[in-house]
Design an enzyme around this catalytic site. Structure first.
Site, mmCIF file in Angstrom:
data_model
loop_
_atom_site.group_PDB
_atom_site.id
_atom_site.type_symbol
_atom_site.label_atom_id
_atom_site.label_comp_id
_atom_site.label_asym_id
_atom_site.label_seq_id
_atom_site.Cartn_x
_atom_site.Cartn_y
_atom_site.Cartn_z
ATOM 1 C CD GLU A 1 6.830 14.182 9.264
ATOM 2 O OE1 GLU A 1 7.685 15.041 9.448
ATOM 3 O OE2 GLU A 1 5.933 13.937 10.097
ATOM 4 C CG ASP B 1 -0.181 1.666 14.608
ATOM 5 O OD1 ASP B 1 0.781 1.398 13.870
ATOM 6 O OD2 ASP B 1 -0.853 2.704 14.490
ATOM 7 C CE LYS C 1 1.038 5.063 13.776
ATOM 8 N NZ LYS C 1 -0.343 4.934 13.293
ATOM 9 C CB ILE D 1 -0.136 14.434 10.589
ATOM 10 C CG1 ILE D 1 -1.594 14.033 10.487
ATOM 11 C CG2 ILE D 1 0.018 15.706 11.411
ATOM 12 C CD1 ILE D 1 -2.229 13.749 11.842
ATOM 13 C CE LYS E 1 2.997 1.656 11.833
ATOM 14 N NZ LYS E 1 2.092 2.162 10.817
ATOM 15 C CB THR F 1 -0.927 0.000 1.241
ATOM 16 O OG1 THR F 1 -1.664 -1.216 1.245
ATOM 17 C CG2 THR F 1 -1.884 1.170 1.225
HETATM 18 N N1 HSE Z 1 -2.563 0.976 10.841
HETATM 19 C C1 HSE Z 1 -2.134 2.322 10.993
HETATM 20 C C2 HSE Z 1 -3.351 3.178 11.356
HETATM 21 C C3 HSE Z 1 -1.500 2.799 9.736
HETATM 22 O O1 HSE Z 1 -4.468 2.671 11.221
HETATM 23 O O2 HSE Z 1 -3.186 4.292 11.784
HETATM 24 C C4 HSE Z 1 -0.781 4.081 9.851
HETATM 25 O O3 HSE Z 1 0.270 4.010 10.767
#
Ligand code: HSE
Length: 400
Positions: free
Chosen positions: A124, A196, A200, A131, A100, A11
């Site tokens: 980034e 996730d 971040k 963003i 990440k 993707t």
């Molecule tokens: N799986 C992540 C999300 C993709 O849904 O934010 C972007 O980091």
């Protein structure tokens, strides 16, 4: 001409190639040179694809080609992304990534290798998709002592929560839609369990402090237990339920967590819906700022990777520096943090609940339940009360 290679034609990787060629002219004007994708590395072949002829299966072809000066790592995961990134940097090739997991696990080491080899490791796209937040943290916000970061950092879960709130849709149904739109991670557990977002906020907190926040130390709670009934209560309270990633500096340390939270309708994060993410940053001088945009999806994320490619192209032969060393930051124990909680128990358990919580604001929606917002209490006390009551139907943190 500057030659790049893209690792992983999924993707984001295919989006990177698309952005580079669709915006070729504007990119050339701003970089002062043409950027070409010489190779695309993937295990698969892509018969009929416009860029089929660029596909290679052996990373060494890229590594050993002195013409390639920038590598986009859009593979995800740590294996083989870590080895590929490290080898590219050791050869003086800059690496731009959306990964990440790799940045959170090996960021300071890879930044150090990049510095030693006069190239850059830029990330980034690893936080907040399209963003711009990493570059602002490293440049525009450099004079700040950042006090707090409060973010909606996962597009998949924000998409799910928005649909559940607006349409009363089921969790599973909406997760499938998010996956079809290319928002979700390969393993959706990373999205829905908050991992996730945890990676971040670990990256952002590392940039905020210059030390390493280990993802394993970040408290993460996902959205799988949130039900449509919780949204009915939230509506009655004029609040929304968001998966927040919060990093907060206090006198006794920095706390970091990812958790579903109820936030008031007047908070700027409350109106961040669908796949959009937002990062609300409070600096000690600048005050409050909010960065908003698409947090996932092909072109938004790819655009962020290409912004890094352009920065590398403009700084070839030198290093874009970050202050992020490998000293581990010990986080404040979440148990000592205080906040309010939204709690639902069966009507029969009302007295038990009132024996623990002294000053509650009752929220009436269902007759067979007793629901309330607690006074501000310590997380540790809340955990004990929850055990004492026994059958808490639902408990959601309240953030003001
Ligand atoms: N799986 C992540 C999300 C993709 O849904 O934010 C972007 O980091």
């Amino acid at each position: 001409m500057i030659q790049a290679a893209v690792l992983g034609y999924g993707t984001v990787g295919s989006g990177v190639v698309e952005v580079i060629y669709d915006n070729k002219e504007v990119i050339k004007e701003r970089v002062g040179d043409d950027i070409e994708v010489k190779y695309i590395l993937d295990l698969r072949d892509f018969p009929g694809d416009k860029y089929e002829s660029k596909v290679v299966h052996d990373f060494n072809v890229i590594l050993e080609d002195p013409e390639v000066s920038i590598v986009c790592e859009t593979m995800g995961g740590t294996k083989p992304a870590y080895d590929f990134t490290k080898s590219a940097l050791l050869k003086g090739k800059s690496v731009c990534t959306s990964n990440k997991e790799l940045v959170a696990a090996h960021g300071p080491e890879l930044l150090k290798i990049a510095k030693e080899n006069n190239c850059s490791y830029l990330f980034e796209a690893s936080v907040g998709g399209g963003i711009p937040i990493i570059r602002p943290m490293n440049t525009a916000l450099a004079p700040e002592n950042i006090q707090k970061i409060k973010g909606i950092l996962n597009g998949t879960t924000n998409y799910i929560l928005t649909k559940m709130a607006k349409e009363g849709a089921s969790f599973e149904e909406v997760l499938k839609e998010a996956q079809d739109k290319g928002y979700a991670e390969r393993n959706p557990e990373a999205d829905v369990e908050g991992h996730d977002a945890g990676r971040k906020i670990a990256i952002l907190t590392s940039l905020m402090t210059g030390k390493t926040v280990s993802f394993d130390d970040v408290y993460t709670e996902g959205i799988t237990k949130i039900t449509t009934k919780d949204f009915e209560y939230a509506k009655a309270m004029n609040r929304s339920i968001k998966l927040l990633a919060v990093s907060e500096r206090a006198n006794d340390g920095i706390s970091v967590m990812v958790s579903p939270c109820m936030i008031g309708a007047e908070h700027a994060l409350s109106g961040v819906n669908d796949v959009f993410n937002a990062v609300y940053v409070t600096g000690n001088m600048v005050g409050d700022l909010m960065f908003y945009g698409k947090g996932a999806g092909k072109l938004a994320t790819a655009s962020a990777v290409v912004s890094d490619v352009m920065e590398c192209a403009k700084t070839l032969g030198s290093n874009v520096a970050f202050v992020w060393n490998d000293e581990k930051l010990t986080l404040k124990d979440l148990a000592t943090c205080t906040r309010k909680f939204f709690v639902r128990v069966a009507a029969a358990d009302k007295e038990k609940a009132l024996a623990c919580f002294k000053n509650v604001e009752e929220i009436k929606v269902y007759d067979d339940e007793f629901a309330f917002v607690s006074e501000e209490i310590k997380e540790a006390d809340f955990a004990n009360y929850k055990k004492e009551i026994g059958n808490v139907i639902s408990a959601i943190r309240v953030e003001d």
